[in-house]
Write an enzyme that holds these catalytic residues in place. Sequence first.
Site, PDB file in Angstrom:
ATOM      1  N   LYS A  63       0.840  -1.204   0.000  1.00 31.35           N
ATOM      2  CA  LYS A  63       0.000   0.000   0.000  1.00 31.35           C
ATOM      3  C   LYS A  63       0.873   1.250   0.000  1.00 31.35           C
ATOM      4  CE  LYS A  63      -3.901  -2.241   2.270  1.00 31.35           C
ATOM      5  NZ  LYS A  63      -4.664  -2.393   3.522  1.00 31.35           N
ATOM      6  N   HIS A 103       0.341  -6.557  17.935  1.00 36.60           N
ATOM      7  CA  HIS A 103      -0.675  -7.602  18.073  1.00 36.60           C
ATOM      8  C   HIS A 103      -1.519  -7.351  19.311  1.00 36.60           C
ATOM      9  CE1 HIS A 103       2.955  -9.525  16.375  1.00 36.60           C
ATOM     10  NE2 HIS A 103       2.109 -10.142  15.578  1.00 36.60           N
TER      11      HIS A 103
END
Length: 118
Positions: A63, A103
């Site tokens: 991206k 995470h």
Amino acid sequence: MIHGVGIDLVEIARIRDWYVKRPAMAEKILTEDELQIFNAISLEKRKIEFIAGRFAVKEAFTKAMGTGLGKDFGFHSINCLPDSNGKPEIRLEGYSIFPSITHTDHYAEAIVIIERET
């Protein structure tokens, strides 16, 4: 000069379900160097987090490059390895790349900032 910024968020449960059904998926996402790290992890939960984090960072990288995954960059052409301090590192000639992976119990997220070297 900033070339691009990319971010990606992955549901850990989605990656876990995918991995449980098809353990070979790790080989589709991870490079040989990344697989060595993955195979040394003993806890299944941590293995899933590792795959999810690498999936997210590779998506974020493409991206930031403005290409998406495809003909210019695939999972195996992006190698994200820890440096000597454990910080993720991606190298590509002509660019300085700054990846970060995080995470939680439910998500893995990655952001990548890319500068073009002059």
